[in-house]
Design a protein around this motif. Sequence first.
Motif, PDB file in Angstrom:
ATOM      1  N   VAL A   1       1.760  -0.988 -14.319  1.00 29.61           N
ATOM      2  CA  VAL A   1       1.620   0.414 -14.656  1.00 29.61           C
ATOM      3  C   VAL A   1       2.260   1.358 -14.037  1.00 29.61           C
ATOM      4  CG1 VAL A   1      -0.402   1.738 -15.280  1.00 29.61           C
ATOM      5  CG2 VAL A   1      -0.957  -0.546 -15.353  1.00 29.61           C
ATOM      6  N   VAL A   2       1.721   2.128 -12.843  1.00 29.78           N
ATOM      7  CA  VAL A   2       2.406   3.008 -11.976  1.00 29.78           C
ATOM      8  C   VAL A   2       1.388   3.481 -10.971  1.00 29.78           C
ATOM      9  CG1 VAL A   2       1.998   5.156 -13.270  1.00 29.78           C
ATOM     10  CG2 VAL A   2       4.147   4.927 -12.082  1.00 29.78           C
ATOM     11  N   GLY A   3       1.764   3.887  -9.632  1.00 28.46           N
ATOM     12  CA  GLY A   3       1.226   4.516  -8.812  1.00 28.46           C
ATOM     13  C   GLY A   3       1.533   3.685  -7.396  1.00 28.46           C
ATOM     14  N   GLY A   4       1.034   4.236  -6.312  1.00 27.24           N
ATOM     15  CA  GLY A   4       1.185   3.435  -5.195  1.00 27.24           C
ATOM     16  C   GLY A   4      -0.251   3.353  -4.280  1.00 27.24           C
ATOM     17  N   TYR A   5      -0.349   2.470  -3.379  1.00 22.69           N
ATOM     18  CA  TYR A   5      -1.470   2.333  -2.563  1.00 22.69           C
ATOM     19  C   TYR A   5      -1.459   2.119  -1.264  1.00 22.69           C
ATOM     20  CZ  TYR A   5      -0.543  -2.638  -2.172  1.00 22.69           C
ATOM     21  OH  TYR A   5       0.190  -3.668  -2.049  1.00 22.69           O
ATOM     22  N   ALA A   6      -2.208   2.271  -0.304  1.00 14.92           N
ATOM     23  CA  ALA A   6      -2.392   2.043   1.103  1.00 14.92           C
ATOM     24  C   ALA A   6      -3.516   1.542   1.372  1.00 14.92           C
ATOM     25  CB  ALA A   6      -2.068   3.384   1.930  1.00 14.92           C
ATOM     26  N   ALA A   7      -3.632   0.121   2.056  1.00 19.12           N
ATOM     27  CA  ALA A   7      -4.754  -0.334   2.311  1.00 19.12           C
ATOM     28  C   ALA A   7      -4.894  -0.937   3.449  1.00 19.12           C
ATOM     29  CB  ALA A   7      -4.796  -1.330   1.379  1.00 19.12           C
ATOM     30  N   GLY A   8      -5.900  -0.751   4.347  1.00 22.76           N
ATOM     31  CA  GLY A   8      -6.021  -1.350   5.823  1.00 22.76           C
ATOM     32  C   GLY A   8      -7.319  -1.132   6.487  1.00 22.76           C
ATOM     33  N   HIS A   9      -7.222  -0.585   7.658  1.00 20.83           N
ATOM     34  CA  HIS A   9      -8.424  -0.092   8.593  1.00 20.83           C
ATOM     35  C   HIS A   9      -9.148   0.774   7.759  1.00 20.83           C
ATOM     36  CE1 HIS A   9     -10.553   1.778  11.900  1.00 20.83           C
ATOM     37  NE2 HIS A   9      -9.773   0.850  12.726  1.00 20.83           N
ATOM     38  N   HIS A  10     -10.689   0.758   8.106  1.00 23.69           N
ATOM     39  CA  HIS A  10     -11.414   1.495   7.243  1.00 23.69           C
ATOM     40  C   HIS A  10     -11.495   2.851   7.349  1.00 23.69           C
ATOM     41  CE1 HIS A  10     -13.705   0.940  11.136  1.00 23.69           C
ATOM     42  NE2 HIS A  10     -14.082   2.149  10.893  1.00 23.69           N
TER      43      HIS A  10
ATOM     44  N   THR B   1       4.215   6.875  -1.520  1.00 16.77           N
ATOM     45  CA  THR B   1       3.257   6.269  -0.518  1.00 16.77           C
ATOM     46  C   THR B   1       3.821   6.323   0.918  1.00 16.77           C
ATOM     47  OG1 THR B   1       1.752   5.305  -2.116  1.00 16.77           O
ATOM     48  CG2 THR B   1       1.505   4.404  -0.013  1.00 16.77           C
ATOM     49  N   ASN B   2       4.856   5.429   0.967  1.00 18.52           N
ATOM     50  CA  ASN B   2       5.599   5.163   2.096  1.00 18.52           C
ATOM     51  C   ASN B   2       5.914   6.722   2.954  1.00 18.52           C
ATOM     52  OD1 ASN B   2       6.238   2.701   2.817  1.00 18.52           O
ATOM     53  ND2 ASN B   2       7.603   2.397   1.039  1.00 18.52           N
ATOM     54  N   GLN B   3       6.306   7.718   2.048  1.00 17.12           N
ATOM     55  CA  GLN B   3       6.482   8.913   2.742  1.00 17.12           C
ATOM     56  C   GLN B   3       5.088   9.414   3.162  1.00 17.12           C
ATOM     57  OE1 GLN B   3       8.130  11.139  -0.890  1.00 17.12           O
ATOM     58  NE2 GLN B   3      10.288  10.883   0.058  1.00 17.12           N
ATOM     59  N   GLY B   4       4.034   9.329   2.612  1.00 19.94           N
ATOM     60  CA  GLY B   4       2.860   9.943   2.962  1.00 19.94           C
ATOM     61  C   GLY B   4       2.253   9.395   4.163  1.00 19.94           C
ATOM     62  N   VAL B   5       2.319   7.952   4.039  1.00 22.09           N
ATOM     63  CA  VAL B   5       1.695   7.210   4.999  1.00 22.09           C
ATOM     64  C   VAL B   5       2.287   7.198   6.540  1.00 22.09           C
ATOM     65  CG1 VAL B   5       0.698   4.735   5.965  1.00 22.09           C
ATOM     66  CG2 VAL B   5       0.545   5.694   3.595  1.00 22.09           C
TER      67      VAL B   5
ATOM     68  N   ARG C   1      -8.176   5.355   4.896  1.00 21.51           N
ATOM     69  CA  ARG C   1      -7.934   6.080   3.937  1.00 21.51           C
ATOM     70  C   ARG C   1      -8.410   7.620   4.168  1.00 21.51           C
ATOM     71  NH1 ARG C   1     -10.476   6.093  -1.262  1.00 21.51           N
ATOM     72  NH2 ARG C   1     -12.034   7.561  -1.538  1.00 21.51           N
ATOM     73  N   GLN C   2      -9.467   7.844   5.116  1.00 20.05           N
ATOM     74  CA  GLN C   2      -9.884   9.208   5.391  1.00 20.05           C
ATOM     75  C   GLN C   2      -8.909   9.950   5.954  1.00 20.05           C
ATOM     76  OE1 GLN C   2     -12.942   9.914   4.023  1.00 20.05           O
ATOM     77  NE2 GLN C   2     -12.438  11.993   4.587  1.00 20.05           N
ATOM     78  N   LEU C   3      -7.907   9.417   6.849  1.00 16.45           N
ATOM     79  CA  LEU C   3      -7.009  10.183   7.511  1.00 16.45           C
ATOM     80  C   LEU C   3      -6.079  10.411   6.375  1.00 16.45           C
ATOM     81  CD1 LEU C   3      -5.572  11.314   9.777  1.00 16.45           C
ATOM     82  CD2 LEU C   3      -4.475   9.178  10.119  1.00 16.45           C
ATOM     83  N   LEU C   4      -5.580   9.452   5.509  1.00 17.96           N
ATOM     84  CA  LEU C   4      -4.648   9.957   4.653  1.00 17.96           C
ATOM     85  C   LEU C   4      -5.231  11.210   3.583  1.00 17.96           C
ATOM     86  CD1 LEU C   4      -3.475   6.330   3.879  1.00 17.96           C
ATOM     87  CD2 LEU C   4      -2.191   8.270   4.785  1.00 17.96           C
ATOM     88  N   ILE C   5      -6.416  10.968   3.345  1.00 15.27           N
ATOM     89  CA  ILE C   5      -7.114  12.010   2.241  1.00 15.27           C
ATOM     90  C   ILE C   5      -6.933  13.363   3.010  1.00 15.27           C
ATOM     91  CG2 ILE C   5      -9.214  13.007   1.561  1.00 15.27           C
ATOM     92  CD1 ILE C   5     -10.018  10.101   1.039  1.00 15.27           C
ATOM     93  N   ASN C   6      -6.675  13.639   4.324  1.00 13.02           N
ATOM     94  CA  ASN C   6      -6.918  14.681   4.881  1.00 13.02           C
ATOM     95  C   ASN C   6      -5.246  15.283   5.458  1.00 13.02           C
ATOM     96  OD1 ASN C   6      -9.594  15.884   5.696  1.00 13.02           O
ATOM     97  ND2 ASN C   6      -9.867  13.656   5.617  1.00 13.02           N
ATOM     98  N   ARG C   7      -4.494  14.092   5.524  1.00 13.45           N
ATOM     99  CA  ARG C   7      -3.325  14.767   6.048  1.00 13.45           C
ATOM    100  C   ARG C   7      -1.885  14.300   5.169  1.00 13.45           C
ATOM    101  NH1 ARG C   7      -3.313  15.353  11.757  1.00 13.45           N
ATOM    102  NH2 ARG C   7      -5.115  16.771  11.895  1.00 13.45           N
ATOM    103  N   ALA C   8      -2.045  13.058   4.228  1.00 16.71           N
ATOM    104  CA  ALA C   8      -1.070  12.660   3.383  1.00 16.71           C
ATOM    105  C   ALA C   8      -0.504  13.504   2.407  1.00 16.71           C
ATOM    106  CB  ALA C   8      -1.232  11.371   2.835  1.00 16.71           C
ATOM    107  N   ARG C   9       0.930  14.310   2.470  1.00 14.78           N
ATOM    108  CA  ARG C   9       0.967  15.168   1.917  1.00 14.78           C
ATOM    109  C   ARG C   9       1.335  15.057   0.426  1.00 14.78           C
ATOM    110  NH1 ARG C   9       2.791  19.877   4.644  1.00 14.78           N
ATOM    111  NH2 ARG C   9       4.463  20.192   3.182  1.00 14.78           N
ATOM    112  N   PRO C  10       1.894  13.780   0.189  1.00 12.58           N
ATOM    113  CA  PRO C  10       1.832  13.570  -1.575  1.00 12.58           C
ATOM    114  C   PRO C  10       0.548  13.419  -2.121  1.00 12.58           C
ATOM    115  CG  PRO C  10       3.301  12.293  -0.234  1.00 12.58           C
ATOM    116  CD  PRO C  10       2.397  13.039   0.797  1.00 12.58           C
ATOM    117  N   TYR C  11      -0.416  13.105  -1.371  1.00 14.16           N
ATOM    118  CA  TYR C  11      -1.868  12.843  -1.932  1.00 14.16           C
ATOM    119  C   TYR C  11      -2.464  14.014  -2.090  1.00 14.16           C
ATOM    120  CZ  TYR C  11      -6.743  11.820  -1.996  1.00 14.16           C
ATOM    121  OH  TYR C  11      -8.137  11.889  -2.378  1.00 14.16           O
ATOM    122  N   LEU C  12      -2.222  15.161  -0.888  1.00 11.35           N
ATOM    123  CA  LEU C  12      -2.896  16.569  -0.921  1.00 11.35           C
ATOM    124  C   LEU C  12      -2.133  17.541  -2.054  1.00 11.35           C
ATOM    125  CD1 LEU C  12      -2.799  17.114   2.870  1.00 11.35           C
ATOM    126  CD2 LEU C  12      -5.019  17.010   1.437  1.00 11.35           C
ATOM    127  N   PHE C  13      -0.899  17.312  -2.431  1.00  7.10           N
ATOM    128  CA  PHE C  13      -0.181  18.208  -3.370  1.00  7.10           C
ATOM    129  C   PHE C  13       0.198  17.645  -4.579  1.00  7.10           C
ATOM    130  CE2 PHE C  13       0.265  19.450   1.185  1.00  7.10           C
ATOM    131  CZ  PHE C  13      -0.457  20.802   1.081  1.00  7.10           C
TER     132      PHE C  13
END
Length: 394
Positions: free
Chosen positions: A246-255, A113-117, A258-270
């Motif tokens: 359990v396991v996983g990571g999260y990013a929470a904040g400005h509305h 998550t830190n790498q991606g954000v 989320r949409q930017l991370l969906i399109n650009r965060a490499r750990p999420y995309l791959f």
Amino acid sequence: MTTSLSQRLQAELTGLKDSGLLIHPRVLDQANRARTSVDGQQVVNLASNNYLGFADHPALKEKAEAYLRQWGAGAGAVRTIAGTLRIHEDFEEQLAQFKHTGSALVLQSGFTTNQGVLGTLLKDGDLVVSDELNHASIIDGLRLAKATKKVFKHADMQDLERVLQENDTDGLKLVVTDGVFSMDGDIAHLDRIVTIARRYGAVTYVDDAHGSGVLGEAGRGTVHHFGFDHADDVIQVGTLSKAWGVVGGYAAGHHDLRQLLINRARPYLFSTAQPPAVVGALSAALELVQSDPSFMERLWDNTRFFKAELHTLGFDIMGSQTPITPVLFGETETAFEASRQLFREGIFAVGLGFPTVPRGQARIRNIVTAEHTREDLEKALAAYGKVGKALGTI
């Protein structure tokens, strides 16, 4: 002459061994609970991040099983192709509501998550100012960013302001801090950090791995603890292991985050999406902590008792303010020997030395949980008293 793989591996391992840094992880023979079996020995477990005792909780296992049976063993794809199940989005809405933020996105781990954000947000011409004791995942995430990187002295607000004064930019400015620092157990001065950041037009970025489930109403975290949970200029990231079991990571904040991370965060995309059983267990964890305040109450009752008794015994707990309770032994070998002696007394608590912590500040890091009984903690304290006297620490 070219170095062979065997030569490289042997050289690296020999160097670690000669430095006393070669790790051989102990193996748990039972579920990770306050009392467990490690390498065949029954022990009181003070080494786990399982703050609320959720890792083996029946409610989490029941919902995990239900999701497994309904949705399958795996998601089958990355989120952006065919791996986003309805339960993924439902949980992210649940998490955003819990965190009081405009949006939330789940990734594969707190580390990624830190790498991606950070890799997504920061660009050439931006400025990032990071606490010198921030977690390794922040350090690695910043290595991927093209922004100008500056470090301020740990928890030193004058130094933070100095760095911001001396390094202006027309780009994005980001102040990055752990919410709770994992080695010392101290809490970031978030009330002052956010105020200073705003003075210089900067956004505050909080890695709340050890604050979520521990601080704030119902465990909402360090940001909630200081009253900034509805702020669009504060980004919260963290892990879904530790208190959530359990396991996983999260990013929470400005509305829009989320949409930017969906399109650009490499750990999420791959990376393939989380398995359904994980999503079910996490959903149950958020429900449980909000419906039953006794988990956090026991966590803090146990924490206060354990810290007070260690202080009475004469140990230095290094100013810890949270369930993370370091006991200072000084030299690395002393801390490692204390850990070995504690294990013989039936206490599982791991020694930490350089380079994980600074030279001369080797310690055993204890984590008290809601699941520990008073009997567990008294047994640990008796062992600490015996070992501390044997090693001349107290």
